[in-house]
Write an enzyme that holds these catalytic residues in place. Sequence first.
Site, PDB file in Angstrom:
ATOM      1  N   LYS A   1       0.881  -1.170   0.000  1.00 22.84           N
ATOM      2  CA  LYS A   1       0.000   0.000   0.000  1.00 22.84           C
ATOM      3  C   LYS A   1       0.920   1.222   0.000  1.00 22.84           C
ATOM      4  O   LYS A   1       1.082   1.902   1.018  1.00 22.84           O
ATOM      5  CB  LYS A   1      -0.904  -0.069   1.233  1.00 22.84           C
ATOM      6  CG  LYS A   1      -2.182   0.719   1.117  1.00 22.84           C
ATOM      7  CD  LYS A   1      -3.146   0.323   2.223  1.00 22.84           C
ATOM      8  CE  LYS A   1      -4.209   1.376   2.437  1.00 22.84           C
ATOM      9  NZ  LYS A   1      -5.052   1.654   1.277  1.00 22.84           N
TER      10      LYS A   1
HETATM   11  N1  PPE Z   1      -7.828  -1.557  -2.708  1.00 27.79           N
HETATM   12  C1  PPE Z   1      -7.271  -0.335  -2.608  1.00 27.79           C
HETATM   13  C2  PPE Z   1      -6.595   0.241  -3.789  1.00 27.79           C
HETATM   14  C3  PPE Z   1      -7.352   0.346  -1.393  1.00 27.79           C
HETATM   15  O1  PPE Z   1      -6.797   1.547  -1.288  1.00 27.79           O
HETATM   16  C4  PPE Z   1      -8.031  -0.230  -0.295  1.00 27.79           C
HETATM   17  C5  PPE Z   1      -8.147   0.490   0.998  1.00 27.79           C
HETATM   18  C6  PPE Z   1      -8.597  -1.512  -0.465  1.00 27.79           C
HETATM   19  C7  PPE Z   1      -8.469  -2.150  -1.691  1.00 27.79           C
HETATM   20  C8  PPE Z   1      -9.308  -2.223   0.646  1.00 27.79           C
HETATM   21  O2  PPE Z   1      -8.420  -2.653   1.633  1.00 27.79           O
HETATM   22  P1  PPE Z   1      -8.866  -2.834   3.152  1.00 27.79           P
HETATM   23  O3  PPE Z   1      -9.040  -1.472   3.711  1.00 27.79           O
HETATM   24  O4  PPE Z   1      -7.749  -3.587   3.761  1.00 27.79           O
HETATM   25  O5  PPE Z   1     -10.129  -3.606   3.145  1.00 27.79           O
HETATM   26  N2  PPE Z   1      -8.190   1.897   0.892  1.00 27.79           N
HETATM   27  C9  PPE Z   1      -7.900   2.741   2.027  1.00 27.79           C
HETATM   28  C10 PPE Z   1      -7.657   4.173   1.632  1.00 27.79           C
HETATM   29  C11 PPE Z   1      -8.826   4.981   1.239  1.00 27.79           C
HETATM   30  C12 PPE Z   1      -8.482   6.448   1.087  1.00 27.79           C
HETATM   31  O6  PPE Z   1      -9.234   7.164   0.450  1.00 27.79           O
HETATM   32  O7  PPE Z   1      -7.468   6.887   1.615  1.00 27.79           O
HETATM   33  C13 PPE Z   1      -8.951   2.603   3.111  1.00 27.79           C
HETATM   34  O8  PPE Z   1     -10.041   2.093   2.859  1.00 27.79           O
HETATM   35  O9  PPE Z   1      -8.673   2.996   4.237  1.00 27.79           O
END
Ligand code: PPE
Length: 308
Positions: free
Chosen positions: A160
Site C-alpha cells: 500500500k
Molecule cells: N484496494 C485499494 C486500492 C485500497 O486503497 C483499499 C483500501 C482496499 C483495496 C481495501 O483494503 P482494506 O481497507 O484492507 O479492506 N483503501 C484505504 C484508503 C482509502 C483512502 O481514500 O485513503 C482505506 O479504505 O482505508
Amino acid sequence: MPITPTAKIWMDGQFVNWDDAKVHVLSHGLHYGYGAFEGVRAYPTSKGPAIFRLREHMQRLLNSAKILMLEVPFTLDELCDATVEVVRVNGMTNGAYIRPLVYLGYGEMGVNPLPAPVNVSIACWPWGAYLGDDGHNNGVRMKISSWHRHDPNAMPTAAKGTGMYLNSGLAKVEALKAGYDEAILLGPDGRLSECSGENLFIVRDGVIVTPPSSEAGALAGITQASIVTLANDLGYEVRFEAMVRTDLYLADEAFLTGTAAEVVPISSVDDRVVGNGKPGPITSQLQSNYFKIVRGEIPAYEHWLTVC
Ligand code: PPE
C-alpha cells in the site's frame, strides 16, 4: 472529504498537537511518493471504542515497508500500542478513521531512497460514509476506468505505497468527472482488478466471487478477507476467480469493500443496472453483519477487535 481535526497526532513516538504535525517541504516522500500507509477504523462498542483488525493492518504496513525497503524503527507491538493510544488520547468514543503512515522525511534529495530518514505518524479523525450515506443505503454508480491498475512488475501491488495512489486518483477523477461515484480498474491483462480504494465482489447464482489479489494486481483487502470469512460462516460459497467486465454487467448483485468505504452495494456499472438496481439480499446480509461485527455485536468475531 474535509477532515475534522482531533487533538493529537503521534509522530515518531511523541504526541504532537494537530496543528503542529508538520513536515518540511523538502521531505523526500513528498517529492517521490516513497512511503506506505494504512487505513484502519475504530468503532464504538459496549466496551468502549475498538479497533477492527488492528494487528492485520499494522502487519500489512510492515509488509509494505519491507517491499519498499523502508526500515521502520518500531515493532509491530509498538505500532499497535501507539494506535490504541491515538484513539484514547483523542477520546474517539464514537469511533475514528485511523491513518498510520511511514514516509521518507527531510534531509536527502535525489531518487535514491536509502539515505533518507524513515518517519512514522499515526493520526485519526471522525470519518463518515466514504461513498456517502445514499451510496451505503442504495448503492453506487460505477464506471470502468480507462486507467488500468498497476502491472505488478511496474509497481508492487501487494504494497500500500503512497505514490501508487496516483493511479487511484486518476481513475477516481475520471469517474467523478463523468458523473459516476467510483471507478473500477482493470488489471494489466484486462480482467477486473479492484476499485480506486476498495475491493470488488459479485454475486452470481448465490455464489460470491472476487478477483484473486495476486492475479488481479489488487490489494489484498482486510475487509475483503473479513467478508470472505463471514460469507463462508453464513454458508455461502466464495470463489477467488478472474472476471471480465461483462461479469459485472450480468451479476445478480455486486458490492465493494474497504476500510474507509466499508461494505457498499453497486447499483450500476457503465450504466448497466446490476440486478434490479437495489442492494441485493446477500449484499445486504453481509453489510448488516459487517456493521454488527465491527461494533462488537457478534461474539464469534470479538477477537477481531482491540478495545482501546
Ligand atoms: N484496494 C485499494 C486500492 C485500497 O486503497 C483499499 C483500501 C482496499 C483495496 C481495501 O483494503 P482494506 O481497507 O484492507 O479492506 N483503501 C484505504 C484508503 C482509502 C483512502 O481514500 O485513503 C482505506 O479504505 O482505508
